[in-house]
Motif scaffolding. Structure first.
Motif, PDB file in Angstrom:
ATOM      1  N   GLU A  31      12.062 -14.617 -45.340  1.00 25.67           N
ATOM      2  CA  GLU A  31      11.197 -14.730 -46.513  1.00 25.67           C
ATOM      3  C   GLU A  31      11.412 -13.569 -47.485  1.00 25.67           C
ATOM      4  N   VAL A  32      11.215 -13.872 -48.752  1.00 21.37           N
ATOM      5  CA  VAL A  32      11.234 -12.839 -49.783  1.00 21.37           C
ATOM      6  C   VAL A  32       9.825 -12.741 -50.365  1.00 21.37           C
ATOM      7  N   VAL A  33       9.266 -11.543 -50.275  1.00 17.07           N
ATOM      8  CA  VAL A  33       7.919 -11.313 -50.773  1.00 17.07           C
ATOM      9  C   VAL A  33       8.000 -10.314 -51.915  1.00 17.07           C
ATOM     10  N   VAL A  34       7.412 -10.646 -53.049  1.00 18.23           N
ATOM     11  CA  VAL A  34       7.347  -9.710 -54.165  1.00 18.23           C
ATOM     12  C   VAL A  34       5.926  -9.183 -54.266  1.00 18.23           C
ATOM     13  N   VAL A  35       5.804  -7.856 -54.302  1.00 12.91           N
ATOM     14  CA  VAL A  35       4.495  -7.213 -54.388  1.00 12.91           C
ATOM     15  C   VAL A  35       4.321  -6.664 -55.804  1.00 12.91           C
ATOM     16  N   ILE A  36       3.220  -7.043 -56.432  1.00 12.58           N
ATOM     17  CA  ILE A  36       2.932  -6.536 -57.770  1.00 12.58           C
ATOM     18  C   ILE A  36       1.531  -5.936 -57.787  1.00 12.58           C
ATOM     19  N   GLY A  37       1.239  -5.198 -58.844  1.00  4.91           N
ATOM     20  CA  GLY A  37      -0.087  -4.594 -58.964  1.00  4.91           C
ATOM     21  C   GLY A  37      -0.012  -3.366 -59.831  1.00  4.91           C
ATOM     22  N   PRO A  38      -1.174  -2.911 -60.320  1.00  3.69           N
ATOM     23  CA  PRO A  38      -1.178  -1.755 -61.216  1.00  3.69           C
ATOM     24  C   PRO A  38      -0.685  -0.490 -60.522  1.00  3.69           C
TER      25      PRO A  38
END
Ligand code: ADP
Ligand code: MG
Length: 243
Positions: A31-38
Motif C-alpha cells: 500500500e501507498v499512504v500519503v500523509v498530509i496536514g498543517p
C-alpha cells in the motif's frame, strides 16, 4: 506490514508539546499512504517513530510482525527494514555517489564489495543516475541528490519506505523526476508512507490519504473520496487552503 496502535509522543524541550496523541494506523503490504496536514501536526514525528528515529512513549508499532519498541529489537535491523528519505537528502558529502549507495550494504548488510557495487549500480540505473556514480553529491542537482538518497535507502532491501517531504527542498523543475521514481516504486509493490504537499501524487498514487492535525489522525480515505467529499471540518479547511 505496518501496524501502529495507540502511540503517543510528547517532547519536553524547548517546551512541552504532545506531538502524537493516540495515533493508530494500519498499512497493508504494497500500500501507498500519503500523509498530509498543517505544519506541526505530527507528520514527521509519526514517520520517525516508524523507524525509531523517535521512540514512541506509549503504544505498539509492528513492522512486518516485529515489535520495534521492544527493547531487545535490534535498531540496525529496524533501519534496514524501514528505509527513509528526508527533505534535505542527507547524503554523505565526503563519499562518492557510488560509495553512498554501497556503504550501508557493506557495513550493515555485510555484503561483499563486488556484490554491493553491483546492486548499487543497478539501483543508480533504476533512478537514472548511473553515469554520476563517481562524482560527489555536491556536484549533483537537488533532484539528482534526492534520487541517490532513494537508491541508498533501497540498497538495504527495505520492506517499507518512508518519505518525509522528499520534494519540498527541490526547484520546481526537479520535482517530477523524484516523483517519477517514487511512482515506479509504488507500481512495483513497495509499501510506502509519504508525507508530501504534492496532491497530484496523492491522487494518482495513494491507496489512502491520511489527514493529521494536532498530533491526531483526523480523517482517512481513498484519494477519490478524500479530495472530493472530506467529512471533517478541519480537513475541509485544510484542503481549501492548499488546493
Ligand atoms: P510536522 O512534520 O507535521 O510539521 P512534527 O512532527 O515535526 O510536525 O512536529 C510536531 C510537533 O512536535 C511540533 O510542535 C514540533 O515543534 C514538535 N517537535 C517535533 N520534533 C521535536 C523535537 N525533536 N524536539 C522538540 N519538539 C519537537
Ligand atoms: Mg515535518
Amino acid at each position: 506490514m505496518i501496524d501502529v496502535q495507540n502511540i503517543f509522543k510528547t517532547f519536553y524541550v524547548p517546551h512541552e508539546v504532545q506531538a502524537l496523541h493516540n495515533v493508530s494506523y494500519h498499512v497493508n503490504p504494497g500500500e501507498v499512504v500519503v500523509v498530509i496536514g498543517p505544519s506541526g501536526s505530527g507528520k514527521s514525528t509519526f514517520l520517525r517513530c516508524l523507524n525509531r528515529l523517535e521512540y514512541a512513549d506509549e503504544g505498539q508499532i509492528l513492522i512486518d510482525g516485529v515489535d520495534i519498541l521492544a527493547p531487545k529489537t535490534d535498531i540496525n535491523k529496524i533501519r534496514m527494514e524501514v528505509g527513509m528519505v528526508f527533505q534535505s537528502f542527507n547524503l554523505f558529502p565526503h563519499l562518492s555517489v557510488l560509495e553512498n549507495v554501497t556503504i550501508g550494504q557493506t557495513s550493515v548488510r555485510k555484503r561483499n564489495k563486488a556484490e554491493s557495487v553491483e546492486s548499487a549500480m543497478k539501483l543508480l540505473n533504476k533512478v537514472g543516475i548511473h553515469d554520476k556514480a563517481h562524482v560527489h553529491p555536491a556536484q549533483l542537482s537537488g533532484g539528482q541528490q534526492q534520487r541517490v538518497a532513494i537508491a541508498r535507502a533501497l540498497a538495504m532491501d527495505p520492506k517499507v519506505m518512508l518519505f518525509d517531504e522528499p520534494t519540498s527542498a527541490l526547484d520546481p523543475e526537479m520535482i517530477g523526476e523524484v516523483l517519477d521514481v517514487m511512482k515506479t516504486l509504488a507500481t512495483e509493490g513497495m509499501t510506502m508512507v509519504v508525507v508530501t504537499h504534492e496532491m497530484g501524487f496523492a491522487r494518482e498514487v495513494a491507496d489512502h490519504v491520511v489527514f493529521m492535525d494536532e498530533g491526531k489522525v483526523i480523517e482517512v480515505g481513498p484519494p477519490e473520496h478524500f479530495f472530493t467529499s472530506p467529512e471533517h471540518d478541519r480537513t475541509k479547511l485544510f484542503l481549501s487552503q492548499i488546493l
